[in-house]
Design a protein around this motif. Structure first.
Motif, PDB file in Angstrom:
ATOM      1  N   UNK A   1      -7.780  -4.914   1.803  1.00 20.67           N
ATOM      2  CA  UNK A   1      -8.445  -3.630   1.550  1.00 20.67           C
ATOM      3  C   UNK A   1      -7.473  -2.458   1.678  1.00 20.67           C
ATOM      4  N   UNK A   2      -6.532  -2.561   2.590  1.00 22.53           N
ATOM      5  CA  UNK A   2      -5.572  -1.471   2.774  1.00 22.53           C
ATOM      6  C   UNK A   2      -4.700  -1.298   1.533  1.00 22.53           C
ATOM      7  N   UNK A   3      -4.312  -2.415   0.922  1.00 25.63           N
ATOM      8  CA  UNK A   3      -3.519  -2.354  -0.305  1.00 25.63           C
ATOM      9  C   UNK A   3      -4.331  -1.693  -1.414  1.00 25.63           C
ATOM     10  N   UNK A   4      -5.582  -2.126  -1.549  1.00 25.40           N
ATOM     11  CA  UNK A   4      -6.446  -1.571  -2.601  1.00 25.40           C
ATOM     12  C   UNK A   4      -6.618  -0.074  -2.435  1.00 25.40           C
ATOM     13  N   UNK A   5      -7.062   0.325  -1.254  1.00 22.00           N
ATOM     14  CA  UNK A   5      -7.488   1.709  -1.064  1.00 22.00           C
ATOM     15  C   UNK A   5      -6.331   2.689  -0.995  1.00 22.00           C
ATOM     16  N   UNK A   6      -5.135   2.199  -0.763  1.00 17.84           N
ATOM     17  CA  UNK A   6      -3.974   3.075  -0.815  1.00 17.84           C
ATOM     18  C   UNK A   6      -3.395   3.194  -2.217  1.00 17.84           C
ATOM     19  N   UNK A   7      -3.945   2.415  -3.156  1.00 15.65           N
ATOM     20  CA  UNK A   7      -3.518   2.536  -4.554  1.00 15.65           C
ATOM     21  C   UNK A   7      -4.645   3.017  -5.464  1.00 15.65           C
ATOM     22  N   UNK A   8      -5.739   3.496  -4.876  1.00 14.63           N
ATOM     23  CA  UNK A   8      -6.881   3.951  -5.672  1.00 14.63           C
ATOM     24  C   UNK A   8      -6.458   5.022  -6.665  1.00 14.63           C
TER      25      UNK A   8
ATOM     26  N   UNK B   1       0.808  -1.216   0.000  1.00 11.74           N
ATOM     27  CA  UNK B   1       0.000   0.000   0.000  1.00 11.74           C
ATOM     28  C   UNK B   1       0.843   1.269   0.000  1.00 11.74           C
ATOM     29  N   UNK B   2       2.086   1.183  -0.440  1.00 15.59           N
ATOM     30  CA  UNK B   2       2.936   2.361  -0.358  1.00 15.59           C
ATOM     31  C   UNK B   2       3.895   2.434  -1.546  1.00 15.59           C
TER      32      UNK B   2
ATOM     33  N   UNK C   1       5.680  -2.948  17.350  1.00 17.33           N
ATOM     34  CA  UNK C   1       5.633  -1.947  16.290  1.00 17.33           C
ATOM     35  C   UNK C   1       4.351  -2.061  15.473  1.00 17.33           C
ATOM     36  N   UNK C   2       3.728  -0.917  15.197  1.00 18.07           N
ATOM     37  CA  UNK C   2       2.555  -0.884  14.332  1.00 18.07           C
ATOM     38  C   UNK C   2       2.926  -0.437  12.927  1.00 18.07           C
ATOM     39  N   UNK C   3       4.223  -0.279  12.681  1.00 18.83           N
ATOM     40  CA  UNK C   3       4.693   0.169  11.375  1.00 18.83           C
ATOM     41  C   UNK C   3       4.388  -0.881  10.299  1.00 18.83           C
ATOM     42  N   UNK C   4       3.738  -0.457   9.209  1.00 23.89           N
ATOM     43  CA  UNK C   4       3.439  -1.364   8.110  1.00 23.89           C
ATOM     44  C   UNK C   4       4.073  -0.896   6.809  1.00 23.89           C
ATOM     45  N   UNK C   5       4.898   0.145   6.882  1.00 18.52           N
ATOM     46  CA  UNK C   5       5.581   0.628   5.695  1.00 18.52           C
ATOM     47  C   UNK C   5       6.703  -0.337   5.346  1.00 18.52           C
ATOM     48  N   UNK C   6       6.837  -0.644   4.063  1.00 11.29           N
ATOM     49  CA  UNK C   6       7.794  -1.663   3.646  1.00 11.29           C
ATOM     50  C   UNK C   6       9.189  -1.155   3.386  1.00 11.29           C
TER      51      UNK C   6
END
Length: 279
Positions: A185-192, A57-58, A113-118
């Motif tokens: 859903x997070x992947x989808x909506x961050x690439x809308x 998602x990034x 950690x709540x970090x989800x950035x790759x």
């Protein structure tokens, strides 16, 4: 487009899977959104050229003044020549085992950690440049000696980055150890509002296109193509209504290969051309 398995394609002996590995990557032509399955975490020290990467998602873009630490997984890579006729970066790969060893030895009692950035962006400085020069000399060493030196150099680099970035870097390392994958859903909506195609978004979700479509319909109750097109056209309309940009400035950003296709889709959706948008 075929999927590249990295770093495996760089190994001279396919039976050997080192816990730390360095490779000099060079090319003389642009490569746009190549599919990469990264099986190890990786430092990308870009020295000549420009790089953009998409993960789940990034997305992030860097030039030779920055380096990246990338989480293992599926990536889309765009690598571009700059003013020179060559693209060059030094890649340093390390395994989960090597990371866990370092983490347990040097990192103490952090909260989950709540970090989800790759990725983690590293600003190149005099230490990084000196470090890269030292890696170049190691490449000429015999295999076992080279591996032992690389293990030491890996630990040295990680300690330096902890000293430079503190808890921010430590928390990122902790996120690399966790096995969590970004929710669908997070992947989808961050690439809308990106210009990624359905197949590329599916790849970032670790799915084939057909599986992706099935999951999408189950989640959103409509086809992904129609849903994404509607969302992107609505956003494009908002931008055009502000009056700062024209359709010719934005059509690529919303996944259209040419202005004509964008204009046709826009008129079919709203009943008027982009140039006729009411103020």
């Amino acid at each position: 487009m075929p999927i590249e398995n990295i770093p495996e394609i760089y190994f001279e002996d396919s039976k050997v899977n080192p816990d730390v590995f360095v490779y000099d990557f060079k090319m003389n032509n642009n490569v746009v959104k190549s599919k990469v399955n990264l099986s190890m975490h990786m430092f990308s020290f870009l020295q000549v050229g420009k790089k953009q990467v998409h993960f789940a998602d990034t997305a992030v873009a860097v030039n030779k003044n920055q380096s990246l630490l990338l989480k293992k997984g599926n990536w889309l890579w765009t690598e571009l020549l700059d003013t020179d006729a060559i693209y060059y970066c030094k890649l340093l790969f390390f395994s989960e085992t090597k990371l866990s060893e370092f983490y347990n030895k040097h990192v103490n009692n952090l909260k989950p950690s709540k970090n989800e950035v790759g990725y983690f962006v590293i600003e190149n400085d005099s230490y990084i440049m000196s470090y890269l020069n030292s890696l170049a000399t190691i490449n000429e060493a015999p295999a076992i000696f080279k591996y032992n030196l690389l293990s030491v150099k890996f630990e040295e680099l990680m300690l330096y980055l902890i000293n430079k970035y503190g808890s921010k870097f430590e928390l990122f390392l902790q996120s690399l150890i966790s096995k969590q994958i970004s929710p669908f859903k997070k992947v989808i909506e961050n690439n809308v509002y990106s210009n990624l195609k359905l197949e590329e978004i599916a790849f970032l979700c670790h799915m084939s296109l057909s599986t992706f479509k099935r999951h999408f319909i189950n989640e959103y109750k409509t086809s992904p193509g129609k849903w994404l097109q509607d969302k992107r056209l609505l956003k494009a309309k908002e931008i055009l209504k502000e009056g700062q940009l024209k359709a010719s400035d934005i059509y690529l950003d919303f996944g259209y290969n040419n202005l004509s296709n964008f204009s046709i889709a826009f008129k079919n959706k709203f009943g008027f051309n982009p140039s006729e948008i009411p103020s």
